[in-house]
Every structure is written in C-alpha cells, then in structure tokens.
Design a protein around this motif. Sequence first.
Motif, PDB file in Angstrom:
ATOM      1  N   LEU A 661      66.764   8.691   7.029  1.00 15.13           N
ATOM      2  CA  LEU A 661      65.851   9.305   7.987  1.00 15.13           C
ATOM      3  C   LEU A 661      65.240  10.549   7.362  1.00 15.13           C
ATOM      4  N   ILE A 686      70.267   3.634  15.866  1.00 13.53           N
ATOM      5  CA  ILE A 686      69.767   4.789  15.132  1.00 13.53           C
ATOM      6  C   ILE A 686      70.711   5.966  15.363  1.00 13.53           C
ATOM      7  N   SER A 688      70.828   9.033  16.009  1.00 12.63           N
ATOM      8  CA  SER A 688      69.808  10.029  16.320  1.00 12.63           C
ATOM      9  C   SER A 688      70.313  11.178  17.188  1.00 12.63           C
ATOM     10  N   LEU A 691      69.552  14.724  16.044  1.00 12.91           N
ATOM     11  CA  LEU A 691      68.195  15.047  15.587  1.00 12.91           C
ATOM     12  C   LEU A 691      67.474  15.969  16.554  1.00 12.91           C
ATOM     13  N   TYR A 696      59.831  11.271  12.995  1.00 10.02           N
ATOM     14  CA  TYR A 696      60.727  10.927  11.877  1.00 10.02           C
ATOM     15  C   TYR A 696      60.265   9.625  11.230  1.00 10.02           C
ATOM     16  N   LYS A 713      61.385  11.495  18.295  1.00  6.09           N
ATOM     17  CA  LYS A 713      62.614  11.846  19.031  1.00  6.09           C
ATOM     18  C   LYS A 713      62.225  12.834  20.124  1.00  6.09           C
TER      19      LYS A 713
END
Length: 714
Positions: A661, A686, A688, A691, A696, A713
């Motif tokens: 990522l 993911i 994520s 984040l 991304y 995101k």
Amino acid sequence: MKLSTTVILILLNLFIFSQSKIDRSNCRDGEDVEYCKTHKMMNKLKNNPSFYKQFLKDQQELKKTEDQISGQSRSGVVYTIPVVFHVLHNGGVENISKDQILDAVAILNRDFRLQNTDANNVQSTFSSMPSDIEVEFKLATKAPNGQCFSGITRTQNALTNDGSSGQAQVAAVTAGNDVYNSSWPGNKYLNIFVVNEAGGAAGYTTNPSNWSSTSMRNGIWILHDYVGSIGTSDNSSSRSLTHEVGHWLNLEHLWGPNNNPGTATSCSSDDGVNDTPRCIGVTACILTSNSCSNDAQDGYWSSDVVDNVENYMEYSYCSKMFTNGQKTRMRSALVSSVGGRNNLWRNNNLISTGTNSDPTVCAVEISVAKDLVCGNDNVQFFDESYNNIVSWNWSFPGGSPSSSNTKDPITSYSSSGNYDVTLQVTDGSGNVMSKTFSSFITVLGSNGNTPPIFEGFENMSSLPNNNWTIDNLSGPGFQVVSSASASGSRSVKLDNSIGTNGSVDELISNTIDLSNSDAASISFKYAFAKRNSSNTDYLQIYASKDCGDSWALRKNIYSSVLATRANTNSSFTPTGSDWKVISISPNTLNNFLVSNFRFKFKFVNGGGNDLFIDDINLSGSVSINDLERTNNLTIQPNPVIDNSVISFYSNSNLTNVTLDLYDAMGRLVISKRVANLNNGDNKIEIPSSALESGWYLIMLKSQEKIISNKFLKK
Ligand SMILES: [Zn+2]
C-alpha cells in the motif's frame, strides 16, 4: 568572494595561454586557428644542422628534376597516391564519419584534376591558368601487413587534444589504432592524421625530404573540422587539405616559405614558381590585392599584375586553382626519390596498398550514433562496410520499416527489447557478403516501469541492466559492489580514485511511467569523501521527459557540501553514519510526469575519493482524478472501511504474492506477504484499520504479474 577570484584567475590564464599560443597574424580573417604551420614546422626542423644540410641537398635534387620536366604542361601520366586517414579521437566529434572522409578524398581529386567548376570563375588575369595536376588520391585498402581495411584507422587517445608534439600523436596512432599497430611507411602511403588539436594550426606537413622518407611523420596533420565539406567541416574549410598536399608536394606559400602573410618583406622572397606573381599574402578573399610591384622579376610576367589570391597556396577563402608552374614543381616532387615520393605511385606499391584496381568487399560493418534508444525514436544506421560497396540490403526485424535498400537507412521500434540487424552488401564486381549483428539495438519502453521504484541494487550483480544504464565517457564507470551498502548488502560504487580530473560518469535510469501520477519525488543515499579540501568533485541529478533526448538539472550537490565524512587518502568504504539522504521534492519534477521519464546521476571528478549510491526511491503518487480501475481488481466497499476486501480474477496461479500500500505521496506504508493464490476468483481483506484518511494505491505483486488499483480511505 574566493570563488569569483578563482574564476577570474582561470579566465586570465586562459586568455594569456591563447594569446601566447596562437599567432593571430597567421590566421585567416574570422578564424581563431592558424591556417597552416608548415613553414614554422620546417623552420623548427632546420634548426637541426644535420636536417638542414639534408634539406638543402634534397631541394637541390628536386630543382634538378624540375628543370628536366619543366615545360610539360600536359604530361598525360596520371599519378595515383594511396592515402590513409588515421583518425585520432577521444570519443568526441573529432571521430569523424567515413562519409566525411570520402568527401575529403573526392575534393582532393576534384581540385587536383581541375574538375572544380569554380576554376572557370577565376579573375581575368589568371583565367587561362588553372592547371590539371594529373594526380589522383585513392584510399588504401591494404594495411602494411596485407590486411584488408577501409583506408581509415581509428585510435582512441586523449592526445588528439594535444598537438604540441605531432610525433607523440603519431606514436599514439601506431600503438593504438584498430587496424595495424606498427609503422605505415611514408613512402608507401600518404598518411593523414585527423586530430582535434594540431599545435594551434588547422593543418601542417613537411616538404619532401630524405630525412623522413619511410617514416610515418612524412605525412599531414589536419583538424577534423578541416576535412571535407560535410560533418564537422564546411565548404570554407574544405580546401585546407588541398593546400597541405601542395606543401607535401614541395609547394611553398605564394609569398614564400614563411607563415607570415601580409609582411611587406615577402616581396623579396619567392615561392620558387615563376608564373605565380610576387605577393605578401592575404588572409581573406581580396581580389584587388596587388601587394608587390616586382612581378616581372621571375620572367613569366612582363608587367606588374594583381596577386593570385585564388591560388590554393594562399590564405583566402576563395582559393580554386594551382598554376602550371606549381604543377611542374609538384610533379617533380613525385618523380624524385626525395622523401620516397616516387615510390608511392609505382605499380608494385599500388598492388601492395590495394589501390591498383577496383577493390572488393572484405568486411560488413555498421554503426549507429546510439545503440540504446527509446520506443518510436528514429534510428539511423550507417554502413561502414568495405570496400567498393554499391548496393545494400538491410533487415530490421521488429523495426518499421523492417528492411531497406539505401546506404544509411532510418528505422524505428515501437516495443522495448533487444533487436538484431542484418546487412547484406554487394561490391562493384558482384561479390556479396552478409552479417547479422545480434542484439545490436536496445529499445527502452515508451511506457516505462511503474512507480514507485525502490532500488537497493540487491537483485543485480552488474551494470548496465534492464533498469540502469551507465555512461563513463572518460571515467571509471559505476559498478555494483557488495563491499558497502546503506541497507541490504549492495550499493553502486564509482571508483573515482582511478578517474582523471574532469572525467564524467553517469548512472542513468531506464524509462519510468509517471503519466498516471500527479506528483513524484526522488530520494537516495550517497557517501563520498574528499582526499583533501582542494578537491572539486561534484554530483548532479538530472531529469528527462523525453526518454533521455534532453536533460534538465534538478539538483546540484556542490563540491563544498558533497563530502559526507572527513577527508581521507585511504581506501574509502562507507559505514552507517557516512551515508547521507538527499531528496528531490515533487515541485522540481512537476513538469516531468510523462510515460517515458528518466533520471540520472552525473558525477564529475575533481580529484576526490570514491562515491557510493544506494536506496534510490522514486515515489509516484496516486492520481486522485483517475478513478478508473486498473487490471481487473475491484475494491468493495470503496471508499474503504475496515472490513473492505479486494476482489479479482486471475487466469493463472500467482506465487510469492506481496500486497503493498502506497499513500498519495508514493510512500510505502504497508507491505504484507500473502499466501500463494490460485487461478480464478480471489478475495483479500485490506489491512486498512491503521490508515489515515486519503487516497491510496494498492499493488499485488507476484512472480507472474502486478495488478493495482486506487482507493479512498474515509
Ligand atoms: Zn601552408
């Protein structure tokens, strides 16, 4: 202040140097090189009493021959002279093309056979006087050992730039040329040394003398840009060689044996030829010049006439003729044994130098200006085959066009890769020869590698390779080493310690596709030590938005700030704190977001220690305007929440899969190994949760392929 003082001192030195070196009175108007230094060279030789004694004896002998053959205005005998061009170069423009040399030979033949149409336009006093010298010049096709060659030798040596000793230049040619590394006797060949510097002159030679007859120094030195009328030369420089061959065949300047055109005392000296009026010499085409009134003194003219400024042995820009008197003097030199000139045109010498009949093909050779090109670039191929090639059949598999029958054709390649080239040639007697040059051309993709690029040089053992090109124009060259690294176990090193001052080395990326990025930045680590504080090495980073055709400086690391550790004379191997990080910000690369972006490191030697580079990072940020999915990877839901998954279909198994990522600045924020995936539908969650909000890029890298997409995101 210190820097500007130094610059002024350097300029002052250059000024004084050029003032002392160039005799301005010996230049043609508008030129900053002495047109000819033959008489200066002869005078230097005459300082040697034994040379001078020999010279006087030789000239007496030549005069005797001249008296015997004078009055033969048209002899009917054409003398052929075997010629070799020895190109002494250091990889620069002075390494002139075969075409430029062929043009020079054609001009010599034109001028010595009175086939120059401008001879019909000489001013009226001399209109009936231009003379056919009945001498022809042929490129030799056999070296002294009988080896077939093109009539041209090439030697790479920096002495091309230093003409202070013509003998040293000849020694470099003898030792280093690509055909035959021993003497090319001066009584068998007219040796012409093509150089970038000839002691401040455009050209010079020596008159015939038994002092140097079989030696190679019995030849002509000439600047590359005074050879022929094309390439690095032009029309106004194209007759310098005609002038020097005149000297080589014992002619003097029209105003006498000196290199001082325009000096009044020259009216009392003469060129030893009766039908050339007395003169003091011009440095431009002044047709009205009538500098001496004693023209009748030599017996040919009954009264004072204008000067023959259009004579080849003048310094005018309008020279176009020799006279019959000069013809007799030159042909006397050719039939005399003085300087071995009468051996040159003898049948057995023509046979041994391969100039007796039409030569036949003995080698197929080709050249290009660059063998590493970009997709869709025009690539011109040059035929370098020899000899007497009359037809060509080129084959360019993968190119467009893929074949050609012209001599120096142009083609292009749309896809990246290595390409073979085949050339079949036919000579004038119908003999055919063919050769395939494997992987002769390397084409870089017009759409380069996709960023981000992280280069630690860990997966390579040598340069150049698919990702990097090196250019060591005159230096030691970048190499991959395992003796030092900022991370991992390898880096690239420039062995600067063995380089010479001013030498340039480059490490050049292959193409990178930044067309989908809306910003990009580069960072890298390097380590460098000076030997002492006076070293002047510097490092620059350049970028190109046209695949390397042109480059723009993006970062200059000056000598004063280049060192990353204390000076050392010892062998330098960097450790942890010796590495320094350099960043090139996105705004410097704003105009470079193209599909065939390249960047390069350029290092100039200033006497310092070695240079190391590692951990080059090129970040291409995500283009947030581009919402199109790439490949067949979908993200649900998008914008991404903590339990979003990526879904994609693969038509093959994927091995060694990594999920990476990158944030919008191209920084790698997560890199995670994923189990091998089977073909068919796949889903991966993911990672994520940690984040921050923003755009991304997600990349799934496997041994088989890379697939990617972007997501937001929340
Ligand atoms: Zn001259």
